[in-house]
Every structure is written in C-alpha cells, then in structure tokens.
Design an enzyme around this catalytic site. Structure first.
Site, PDB file in Angstrom:
ATOM      1  N   LYS A 183       0.883  -1.174   0.000  1.00 23.44           N
ATOM      2  CA  LYS A 183       0.000   0.000   0.000  1.00 23.44           C
ATOM      3  C   LYS A 183       0.916   1.219   0.000  1.00 23.44           C
ATOM      4  CE  LYS A 183      -2.003   3.032   1.752  1.00 23.44           C
ATOM      5  NZ  LYS A 183      -1.828   4.419   1.214  1.00 23.44           N
ATOM      6  N   GLY A 245       6.079   5.400   8.262  1.00 25.70           N
ATOM      7  CA  GLY A 245       5.167   6.546   8.206  1.00 25.70           C
ATOM      8  C   GLY A 245       5.159   7.276   9.533  1.00 25.70           C
ATOM      9  N   THR A 247       4.082   8.602  13.380  1.00 18.74           N
ATOM     10  CA  THR A 247       3.993   7.892  14.658  1.00 18.74           C
ATOM     11  C   THR A 247       2.546   7.583  15.049  1.00 18.74           C
ATOM     12  OG1 THR A 247       6.083   8.796  15.392  1.00 18.74           O
ATOM     13  CG2 THR A 247       4.575   8.091  17.126  1.00 18.74           C
ATOM     14  N   GLY A 250       1.311   4.792  12.969  1.00 16.61           N
ATOM     15  CA  GLY A 250       2.042   3.590  13.369  1.00 16.61           C
ATOM     16  C   GLY A 250       1.493   2.995  14.660  1.00 16.61           C
ATOM     17  N   GLU A 267       8.664   1.966  11.265  1.00 13.21           N
ATOM     18  CA  GLU A 267       9.698   2.978  11.025  1.00 13.21           C
ATOM     19  C   GLU A 267       8.987   4.322  11.049  1.00 13.21           C
ATOM     20  OE1 GLU A 267      12.811   2.287  10.802  1.00 13.21           O
ATOM     21  OE2 GLU A 267      12.896   0.174  10.263  1.00 13.21           O
ATOM     22  N   CYS A 301      12.847  11.395   7.593  1.00 14.28           N
ATOM     23  CA  CYS A 301      12.618  11.007   8.985  1.00 14.28           C
ATOM     24  C   CYS A 301      13.853  11.278   9.838  1.00 14.28           C
ATOM     25  CB  CYS A 301      12.239   9.531   9.049  1.00 14.28           C
ATOM     26  SG  CYS A 301      13.425   8.467   8.221  1.00 14.28           S
ATOM     27  N   GLU A 405       8.000  16.852  15.120  1.00 15.21           N
ATOM     28  CA  GLU A 405       8.571  16.633  13.792  1.00 15.21           C
ATOM     29  C   GLU A 405       7.914  17.584  12.793  1.00 15.21           C
ATOM     30  OE1 GLU A 405       7.495  13.077  11.560  1.00 15.21           O
ATOM     31  OE2 GLU A 405       9.610  12.814  11.037  1.00 15.21           O
TER      32      GLU A 405
HETATM   33  P1  NAD Z   1       1.556   8.685   7.129  1.00 15.71           P
HETATM   34  O1  NAD Z   1       1.685   7.947   8.421  1.00 15.71           O
HETATM   35  O2  NAD Z   1       0.503   9.679   6.995  1.00 15.71           O
HETATM   36  O3  NAD Z   1       1.349   7.627   5.941  1.00 15.71           O
HETATM   37  C1  NAD Z   1       2.209   6.538   5.736  1.00 15.71           C
HETATM   38  C2  NAD Z   1       1.435   5.445   5.036  1.00 15.71           C
HETATM   39  O4  NAD Z   1       0.430   4.957   5.920  1.00 15.71           O
HETATM   40  C3  NAD Z   1       0.705   5.912   3.766  1.00 15.71           C
HETATM   41  O5  NAD Z   1       0.744   4.898   2.798  1.00 15.71           O
HETATM   42  C4  NAD Z   1      -0.704   6.121   4.284  1.00 15.71           C
HETATM   43  O6  NAD Z   1      -1.674   6.061   3.276  1.00 15.71           O
HETATM   44  C5  NAD Z   1      -0.825   4.969   5.263  1.00 15.71           C
HETATM   45  N1  NAD Z   1      -1.868   5.117   6.271  1.00 15.71           N
HETATM   46  C6  NAD Z   1      -2.429   6.270   6.739  1.00 15.71           C
HETATM   47  N2  NAD Z   1      -3.395   5.989   7.640  1.00 15.71           N
HETATM   48  C7  NAD Z   1      -3.444   4.651   7.756  1.00 15.71           C
HETATM   49  C8  NAD Z   1      -4.223   3.748   8.543  1.00 15.71           C
HETATM   50  N3  NAD Z   1      -5.168   4.172   9.393  1.00 15.71           N
HETATM   51  N4  NAD Z   1      -4.003   2.422   8.416  1.00 15.71           N
HETATM   52  C9  NAD Z   1      -3.041   1.960   7.595  1.00 15.71           C
HETATM   53  N5  NAD Z   1      -2.283   2.758   6.805  1.00 15.71           N
HETATM   54  C10 NAD Z   1      -2.467   4.093   6.897  1.00 15.71           C
HETATM   55  O7  NAD Z   1       2.999   9.292   6.835  1.00 15.71           O
HETATM   56  P2  NAD Z   1       3.438  10.205   5.602  1.00 15.71           P
HETATM   57  O8  NAD Z   1       2.926  11.575   5.802  1.00 15.71           O
HETATM   58  O9  NAD Z   1       3.145   9.505   4.323  1.00 15.71           O
HETATM   59  O10 NAD Z   1       5.030  10.159   5.802  1.00 15.71           O
HETATM   60  C11 NAD Z   1       5.697  11.007   6.654  1.00 15.71           C
HETATM   61  C12 NAD Z   1       6.046  10.296   7.951  1.00 15.71           C
HETATM   62  O11 NAD Z   1       6.789   9.113   7.678  1.00 15.71           O
HETATM   63  C13 NAD Z   1       6.940  11.143   8.819  1.00 15.71           C
HETATM   64  O12 NAD Z   1       6.518  11.085  10.156  1.00 15.71           O
HETATM   65  C14 NAD Z   1       8.304  10.478   8.674  1.00 15.71           C
HETATM   66  O13 NAD Z   1       9.180  10.705   9.744  1.00 15.71           O
HETATM   67  C15 NAD Z   1       7.916   9.057   8.528  1.00 15.71           C
HETATM   68  N6  NAD Z   1       9.008   8.300   7.903  1.00 15.71           N
HETATM   69  C16 NAD Z   1       9.747   7.458   8.680  1.00 15.71           C
HETATM   70  C17 NAD Z   1      10.820   6.766   8.129  1.00 15.71           C
HETATM   71  C18 NAD Z   1      11.658   5.838   8.972  1.00 15.71           C
HETATM   72  O14 NAD Z   1      12.368   5.018   8.392  1.00 15.71           O
HETATM   73  N7  NAD Z   1      11.622   5.917  10.291  1.00 15.71           N
HETATM   74  C19 NAD Z   1      11.127   6.925   6.786  1.00 15.71           C
HETATM   75  C20 NAD Z   1      10.354   7.788   6.023  1.00 15.71           C
HETATM   76  C21 NAD Z   1       9.291   8.479   6.596  1.00 15.71           C
END
Ligand code: NAD
Length: 511
Positions: A183, A245, A247, A250, A267, A301, A405
């Site tokens: 996804k 994605g 926190t 997650g 992550e 991140c 963040e």
């Molecule tokens: P996000 O959490 O909004 O989305 C990440 C993914 O999760 C997307 O595919 C989104 O559609 C999906 N998602 C959203 N709601 C969901 C739910 N209820 N159930 C299942 N899936 C769902 O994050 P974003 O805005 O796309 O990315 C930015 C974030 O990602 C930042 O906080 C960044 O720090 C983090 N990030 C972490 C790492 C790492 O390795 N630690 C790497 C890259 C990005």
C-alpha cells in the site's frame, strides 16, 4: 492554484497489479501531481476493501503454489538478482519517475533507485547464505531450528522516499519466501507499481521447474490509508505489517496488530539532534549539518532538525551555516545542480509555514528563510511548492517547534556548554531515530554516542546508509529493524524439529 492555471503536462493513465492482473483498482479515480509545478502526471483508481480482499486471497494462493513454494533459496536468490538487474536496466527512467512523483532532485532520485537495486542484490545474498541451525545436542535427540516464510505480508509506505522504502520491505519478504501486498502513499504510487512490473517480468521462467513465478505474488494497492491500509492491517491472512510513516498512524497499526498477535515493524518519525562539539572540524560540521537538515528539503525522517553547538564556536559556526544555507540552490528538481527541490504538496508547505509562525511566536529569531523563495535557481516556476532553507535560533529545546517533527527544511540552533546538560536535552524528546556528532575526539564521540537514545548515531558524517547495517528507531520513532542480515528473519517464523535417537522405548512408559 486553480486547475485552469496548472501547467499542461501529459497525464498518464496508470494501472496497477492486483491479484495477478494488470488493471484499474475498483475505487474512484484520482490524480497525482508533480510538486515542481502542480501539473497532473498520473490518473489512476484508488483501491477498495474488495481489492484488498482479492489481492490478499490471491497472494495466499500464489505463495502456496509449488512454482513458488518449492523454490530453493538459491533459486529465490536468482529471482532477486533478476529483479535487481531489471531495476538497473531502467534506472534513469525510474529516477525520472520518482522525481515526478515526489519532486526530489534528480540526483537524489538516482541514488534511491541505485539503493533499491542494491537492496535486492543484498537480500539475494542473504537468501542464499541464510542458515538454519542444528542446535547442540542435549539428550537422546537431535534438534533443528528451522525457518519458514510467515505468509502474506503487508507493506505500507510513505511518500518521501518511495522506491527505497518499498524495496526495503519487498526484498527481504521475497527472500524469505513470502508474498507481499503493498500500500504505497496515495500521492506517490508510481514506483511501487513499477517495482511490481519489474518483479512480474523477472518472474518469467524463474519458478520451480522453469515455470513462471505466480503473478499474484505481489500486488500494489494505491489509495487512502484509512481505507486500503486499514483493511490490509485487519485482514486475517496478513501475517505481518512492515510500516513506514507517521507515529500516530504507526501506533494505530500496532494496536490493531496486537489484537491479531501479528508482528509489525514500525519505522516512524524523528526529531534528530546533531551535536557540534568544541573541537569539531568546522568545515565538515557545517557541510554535514546543511546536508543533514536540508537535503530532501528536510522531508526525511532522519533530518537533523535540532543542532546543539558548543558556545565556544557558536558564533562562527552560525555565520558559516547561515551563509551555506543561503547559498543552497533551490529549484528545478530536473537540474543536476539543484540541491533542494519543492516540498511534496501545498498542504504540506502550509503545515511547515504554521510551524515557522509558531517558532516566531515562541520567541525564536529567524536567521534565514522562513518564507517561500523570491527568486529560484534554474527554470523553476513559482507554481512549485518551494520553501527556503530556514534556520532559527533563540528557541529552547522545550519549545513546541523543537519538540515536534516538522518534516521540512527548518532547523533550530541551540547553544550548549556542558555535556551532561547536552545529553539531557538531546534525549528529552519523544523520538529516538537518529543523531549526529561532530568532533575530532573519538573517545568523546563514543561517550556521547553511547549516551544518545537513538537507533542510529553518525559520527563526523550524517545520513549515510549501508543496506548491511540495521536501521530503525526507539521510543516514538518505532520498533523493529529494516536492512541488515538479520532482517530477513522478520519475515520468517521459527520451527523447531526434534528427531528422537533413542534406540529403546521411553523408559517412563515402558512396562
Ligand atoms: P503517514 O503515516 O501519513 O502515511 C504513511 C502510510 O500509511 C501511507 O501509505 C498512508 O496512506 C498509510 N496510512 C495512513 N493511515 C493509515 C491507517 N489508518 N491504516 C493503515 N495505513 C495508513 O505518513 P506520511 O505523511 O506519508 O510520511 C511522513 C512520515 O513518515 C513522517 O513522520 C516520517 O518521519 C515518517 N518516515 C519514517 C521513516 C523511517 O524510516 N523511520 C522513513 C520515512 C518516513
């Protein structure tokens, strides 16, 4: 910008691979944009819960097919090598697509594509060399600890480095013998789809007995996280979620996973501290801190967003850092010279602008940036979602801007004079993803490095990676690890075999 004013670019109709079929997903149509100019680059359909159910059921059937299930590890490794070759054969095209998808500079996109190919190559080697264990004998039996694939796993990825995030989940999962449903972020689905195409093509003739690897082994479901991602996490046949994605999302996934007793790797976000010690090499430290926060426009991140500088060199460091930030080339991602491209979207830029306003309200002083650029390098247009590299001073580590963040090109400079206080401030944050130390004293670096509560510590470097080295966070930055030899085990379950060697019946029941 109204749709009428958007630059005209030829938008592609993009289909995806679902349950072994290249087709439109069955939800409503939507489009994705090139963040450089807001033009529509792809039109596709969002997946639905039905698509999730179909993809997962087909993946479960595919992974059990003898053409996949009977492959020896070295044969799976050959398949992974073919995927790596498939990525390399299309590397420039994929880099361009990655750039269109999320606006990162082309030079960075080339790096991401190369790292994705390297990830498949690395896990081919892991797959071929991974060993089950005959454990030491402790009785009249032989004991074997073996590993089996977990089943169908879900991979959920964000928009900031799509091809790298996706490869880091796909490669170990396939190496372990799993099937994968991906996804991708709704707004950056292209690279996951192209990876599925490469995997699909690579599977021809690579299954057991020279058959094709089942097409339904990998599906890609673009669409909303709250619909598609949620359904994937809840699906009973999904045996693991690899999530990258935010926190909050997650934690929601972890809660659902707990109900299913399903393993997850998370992550998540970060607010990484970088320390410039009194004896740091200033040239290296300035260049490293600039790269750590402003590369990827800070949409990383691991962005080093809190910079603690020893008071003895604070003024000189600040002067050089600010001059360096002002000299960064912000502009067209397709120019080789560009160091910072646009942000992902106008919505995300608005969020960063709110943080900058908050920083000012909290008493911070802007040293540079804090605005959209007036003049851009190269041929960038004002329609892109650009933001200037921004540096604050005068904010306490406890200010909201220093705690949360931002995920953008915003840095807080904080002077320090005492190591114990420094460590306390660095660790006084909900996140624990990464940190950086600039010093010529390696004993001091080791002492600080051990005290920092982060998953990664960089010493006299920043944001460098090896696929052979585990990556992940602690605290609210997540749990589990990606990369590294051991990460293949995250996609496996252990089974113990006991082989009786006793030549006489069990004395307990012998009459
Ligand atoms: P996000 O959490 O909004 O989305 C990440 C993914 O999760 C997307 O595919 C989104 O559609 C999906 N998602 C959203 N709601 C969901 C739910 N209820 N159930 C299942 N899936 C769902 O994050 P974003 O805005 O796309 O990315 C930015 C974030 O990602 C930042 O906080 C960044 O720090 C983090 N990030 C972490 C790492 C790492 O390795 N630690 C790497 C890259 C990005």
């Amino acid at each position: 910008m109204s749709d009428m004013n958007k630059p005209k670019r030829k938008a592609e109709h993009v289909q995806t691979l679902i349950a072994g079929e290249w087709r439109d997903a069955s939800g409503s149509m939507y489009s994705t944009e090139y963040p450089f100019d807001g033009s529509v680059i792809a039109i596709l359909h969002a997946a639905t819960v039905n698509d999730v159910n179909e993809a997962v059921a087909a993946a479960e059937a595919a992974r059990l097919q003898p053409t996949w299930a009977n492959l020896m590890p070295h044969q799976r490794a050959a398949f992974l090598h073919k995927i790596a070759a498939g990525i390399r054969a299309r590397s420039e095209e994929l880099a361009q697509l990655q750039m269109l998808d999320n606006g990162k500079p082309i030079t960075e996109c080339r790096g991401l594509v190369a790292s994705a190919a390297g990830t498949f190559q690395y896990f081919a080697a892991v797959c071929e060399t991974f060993e089950d264990a005959v454990t030491p004998q402790r009785g009249e039996f032989m004991s074997i600890s073996m590993h089996e694939p977990l089943g169908v796993v879900g991979a959920i990825t964000p928009w900031n480095s799509p091809i790298a995030s996706e490869a880091q989940k796909l490669a170990p999962a396939l190496a372990a013998g799993c099937a994968v449903v991906i996804k991708p972020a709704e707004i950056t689905p292209r690279l996951a789809i192209e990876l599925a195409r490469i995997i699909d093509n690579a599977g021809v003739g690579m299954g057991a007995g020279g058959a094709d690897i089942p097409k339904a082994l990998v599906s890609v479901l673009p669409g909303k996280g709250s619909v598609v991602g949620d359904a994937l996490v809840r699906h009973p046949l999904i045996k693991r979620i690899a999530f990258t994605g935010g926190t909050l999302v997650g934690k929601g996934i972890a809660t659902l996973a707990a109900e299913k007793l399903m393993p997850v790797s998370l992550e998540l976000g970060g607010k990484s501290p970088t320390i410039v010690c009194a004896d740091a090499d200033l040239g290296h430290a300035v260049a490293g801190v600039l790269y750590g926060i402003f590369s990827s426009s800070g949409e990383s991140c691991i962005a080093g967003s809190r910079c603690f500088v020893h008071t003895s060199l604070y003024d000189e460091f600040k002067t050089r850092l600010v001059a360096g930030a002002k000299a960064l080339r912000v502009g067209d991602p397709n120019s080789e010279r560009t160091q910072m491209g646009p942000l992902i979207s106008s919505l995300h830029r608005a969020g960063i602008e709110r943080y900058v306003a908050m920083g000012l309200k909290e008493g911070g002083k802007l040293l540079c940036g804090g605005t959209r650029p007036q003049g851009l390098s190269d041929k960038a247009t004002s329609q892109g979602y650009f933001y200037e590299p921004t540096i604050f001073e005068g904010l306490a580590n406890t200010a909201q801007m220093c705690r949360e963040e931002i995920f953008g090109p915003v840095l807080a400079l904080i002077p320090y004079s005492d190591d114990a206080d420094l460590i306390a401030q660095c660790n006084d944050n909900e996140y624990g993803l990464a940190s950086g130390i600039w010093t010529k004293d390696y004993q001091h670096a080791l002492k600080l490095g051990k005290a920092l509560q982060t998953g990664t510590v960089w010493i006299n470097t920043y944001k460098v990676f090896s696929i052979a080295t585990a990556f992940g966070g602690i605290k609210n930055s997540g749990m589990g690890r990606e990369k590294g030899y051991a990460s293949i085990m995250e996609y496996m379950t252990q089974k113990s075999l006991y082989w009786g060697l006793n030549e006489r019946p069990n004395p307990w029941s012998a009459s």
